[in-house]
Motif scaffolding. Sequence first.
Motif, PDB file in Angstrom:
ATOM      1  N   ARG A  52       0.806  -1.228   0.000  1.00 51.48           N
ATOM      2  CA  ARG A  52       0.000   0.000   0.000  1.00 51.48           C
ATOM      3  C   ARG A  52       0.837   1.275   0.000  1.00 51.48           C
ATOM      4  O   ARG A  52       0.472   2.244  -0.662  1.00 51.48           O
ATOM      5  N   THR A  53       1.969   1.286   0.699  1.00 50.01           N
ATOM      6  CA  THR A  53       2.797   2.491   0.737  1.00 50.01           C
ATOM      7  C   THR A  53       3.279   2.861  -0.659  1.00 50.01           C
ATOM      8  O   THR A  53       3.171   4.011  -1.079  1.00 50.01           O
ATOM      9  N   ALA A  54       3.803   1.883  -1.407  1.00 43.99           N
ATOM     10  CA  ALA A  54       4.294   2.149  -2.759  1.00 43.99           C
ATOM     11  C   ALA A  54       3.149   2.532  -3.693  1.00 43.99           C
ATOM     12  O   ALA A  54       3.269   3.462  -4.486  1.00 43.99           O
ATOM     13  N   VAL A  55       2.043   1.829  -3.587  1.00 39.41           N
ATOM     14  CA  VAL A  55       0.905   2.099  -4.467  1.00 39.41           C
ATOM     15  C   VAL A  55       0.315   3.474  -4.160  1.00 39.41           C
ATOM     16  O   VAL A  55      -0.007   4.239  -5.070  1.00 39.41           O
ATOM     17  N   ASP A  56       0.213   3.827  -2.887  1.00 47.61           N
ATOM     18  CA  ASP A  56      -0.334   5.129  -2.519  1.00 47.61           C
ATOM     19  C   ASP A  56       0.562   6.272  -2.970  1.00 47.61           C
ATOM     20  O   ASP A  56       0.091   7.394  -3.160  1.00 47.61           O
ATOM     21  N   ALA A  57       1.854   6.007  -3.162  1.00 51.02           N
ATOM     22  CA  ALA A  57       2.787   7.038  -3.603  1.00 51.02           C
ATOM     23  C   ALA A  57       2.728   7.288  -5.111  1.00 51.02           C
ATOM     24  O   ALA A  57       3.309   8.263  -5.597  1.00 51.02           O
ATOM     25  N   LEU A  58       2.038   6.436  -5.858  1.00 53.74           N
ATOM     26  CA  LEU A  58       1.944   6.624  -7.310  1.00 53.74           C
ATOM     27  C   LEU A  58       1.126   7.867  -7.623  1.00 53.74           C
ATOM     28  O   LEU A  58       0.112   8.132  -6.967  1.00 53.74           O
ATOM     29  N   PRO A  59       1.541   8.630  -8.634  1.00 52.01           N
ATOM     30  CA  PRO A  59       0.722   9.788  -9.020  1.00 52.01           C
ATOM     31  C   PRO A  59      -0.633   9.336  -9.557  1.00 52.01           C
ATOM     32  O   PRO A  59      -0.751   8.260 -10.131  1.00 52.01           O
ATOM     33  N   GLU A  60      -1.643  10.167  -9.338  1.00 48.89           N
ATOM     34  CA  GLU A  60      -2.987   9.808  -9.787  1.00 48.89           C
ATOM     35  C   GLU A  60      -3.142   9.860 -11.292  1.00 48.89           C
ATOM     36  O   GLU A  60      -3.920   9.120 -11.865  1.00 48.89           O
ATOM     37  N   ALA A  61      -2.434  10.775 -11.929  1.00 45.78           N
ATOM     38  CA  ALA A  61      -2.608  10.929 -13.379  1.00 45.78           C
ATOM     39  C   ALA A  61      -1.320  10.588 -14.106  1.00 45.78           C
ATOM     40  O   ALA A  61      -0.242  10.930 -13.625  1.00 45.78           O
ATOM     41  N   ASN A  89       4.500 -15.799  -4.905  1.00 39.50           N
ATOM     42  CA  ASN A  89       3.771 -16.074  -6.143  1.00 39.50           C
ATOM     43  C   ASN A  89       2.260 -16.080  -6.006  1.00 39.50           C
ATOM     44  O   ASN A  89       1.562 -16.212  -7.015  1.00 39.50           O
ATOM     45  N   ALA A  90       1.763 -15.948  -4.798  1.00 36.72           N
ATOM     46  CA  ALA A  90       0.306 -15.922  -4.629  1.00 36.72           C
ATOM     47  C   ALA A  90      -0.131 -14.808  -3.685  1.00 36.72           C
ATOM     48  O   ALA A  90      -0.795 -13.863  -4.099  1.00 36.72           O
ATOM     49  N   LEU A  91       0.252 -14.890  -2.425  1.00 37.36           N
ATOM     50  CA  LEU A  91      -0.258 -13.942  -1.438  1.00 37.36           C
ATOM     51  C   LEU A  91       0.210 -12.507  -1.691  1.00 37.36           C
ATOM     52  O   LEU A  91      -0.596 -11.566  -1.633  1.00 37.36           O
ATOM     53  N   GLY A  92       1.493 -12.317  -1.984  1.00 40.92           N
ATOM     54  CA  GLY A  92       2.021 -10.973  -2.253  1.00 40.92           C
ATOM     55  C   GLY A  92       1.406 -10.337  -3.480  1.00 40.92           C
ATOM     56  O   GLY A  92       0.924  -9.193  -3.420  1.00 40.92           O
ATOM     57  N   PRO A  93       1.383 -11.033  -4.619  1.00 42.91           N
ATOM     58  CA  PRO A  93       0.750 -10.447  -5.797  1.00 42.91           C
ATOM     59  C   PRO A  93      -0.740 -10.166  -5.616  1.00 42.91           C
ATOM     60  O   PRO A  93      -1.253  -9.191  -6.161  1.00 42.91           O
ATOM     61  N   ILE A  94      -1.423 -10.990  -4.844  1.00 47.67           N
ATOM     62  CA  ILE A  94      -2.834 -10.717  -4.574  1.00 47.67           C
ATOM     63  C   ILE A  94      -2.966  -9.424  -3.776  1.00 47.67           C
ATOM     64  O   ILE A  94      -3.816  -8.576  -4.078  1.00 47.67           O
ATOM     65  N   ALA A  95      -2.106  -9.243  -2.771  1.00 51.40           N
ATOM     66  CA  ALA A  95      -2.127  -7.994  -1.983  1.00 51.40           C
ATOM     67  C   ALA A  95      -1.815  -6.792  -2.872  1.00 51.40           C
ATOM     68  O   ALA A  95      -2.433  -5.732  -2.745  1.00 51.40           O
ATOM     69  N   LEU A  96      -0.854  -6.947  -3.790  1.00 48.10           N
ATOM     70  CA  LEU A  96      -0.524  -5.863  -4.717  1.00 48.10           C
ATOM     71  C   LEU A  96      -1.718  -5.558  -5.621  1.00 48.10           C
ATOM     72  O   LEU A  96      -2.081  -4.394  -5.814  1.00 48.10           O
ATOM     73  N   ALA A  97      -2.354  -6.580  -6.169  1.00 47.15           N
ATOM     74  CA  ALA A  97      -3.516  -6.376  -7.042  1.00 47.15           C
ATOM     75  C   ALA A  97      -4.645  -5.674  -6.285  1.00 47.15           C
ATOM     76  O   ALA A  97      -5.290  -4.767  -6.819  1.00 47.15           O
ATOM     77  N   GLN A  98      -4.877  -6.063  -5.030  1.00 48.67           N
ATOM     78  CA  GLN A  98      -5.930  -5.420  -4.233  1.00 48.67           C
ATOM     79  C   GLN A  98      -5.603  -3.950  -3.976  1.00 48.67           C
ATOM     80  O   GLN A  98      -6.477  -3.084  -4.077  1.00 48.67           O
ATOM     81  N   ALA A  99      -4.337  -3.671  -3.662  1.00 43.92           N
ATOM     82  CA  ALA A  99      -3.933  -2.282  -3.413  1.00 43.92           C
ATOM     83  C   ALA A  99      -4.034  -1.448  -4.689  1.00 43.92           C
ATOM     84  O   ALA A  99      -4.482  -0.297  -4.660  1.00 43.92           O
ATOM     85  N   LEU A 100      -3.628  -2.024  -5.829  1.00 46.82           N
ATOM     86  CA  LEU A 100      -3.724  -1.310  -7.099  1.00 46.82           C
ATOM     87  C   LEU A 100      -5.184  -1.057  -7.480  1.00 46.82           C
ATOM     88  O   LEU A 100      -5.536   0.026  -7.941  1.00 46.82           O
ATOM     89  N   HIS A 101      -6.035  -2.051  -7.267  1.00 50.55           N
ATOM     90  CA  HIS A 101      -7.448  -1.880  -7.590  1.00 50.55           C
ATOM     91  C   HIS A 101      -8.086  -0.810  -6.694  1.00 50.55           C
ATOM     92  O   HIS A 101      -8.906  -0.005  -7.164  1.00 50.55           O
TER      93      HIS A 101
END
Length: 127
Positions: A52-61, A89-101
């Motif tokens: 979440r920290t990395a994903v939240d730091a992404l610019p919105e546009a 290969n499963a739990l981490g990428p799922i967490a990343l996908a949820q944070a990105l979504h």
Amino acid sequence: MPSHLPPLHLLLTGPGRIGAGLAPLLRADGHTLRILTRADYGDFADPAFDPRTAVDALPEAPAPDAILHLAGLFQIGPAADPDRLLRANALGPIALAQALHARFPRAHHILFLDAREVYTPVSRKVN
């Protein structure tokens, strides 16, 4: 081969072997890429992984039209660690996908190409 898609804003995570070959093709086809590496989002295999920290730091546009996840961990032989493979290969990428979504709910697609290894049975508790 030219794409029949309009130019898209793409977010690519895990630009290893597949991403290194795919990124130039996507750019040549007119798509814009934002690339996240392990240095940006952390180590999926770490039990404390939280993207979440990395994903939240992404610019919105520009918000991505699609997200391509191309990361994965591969281990063979007696040194293979099933818990690490499950997290990587499963739990981490799922967490990343949820944070990105959660951050980019209008991204129309998430393409998830991960490693082919997850050995821990579902009934086994992961450390």
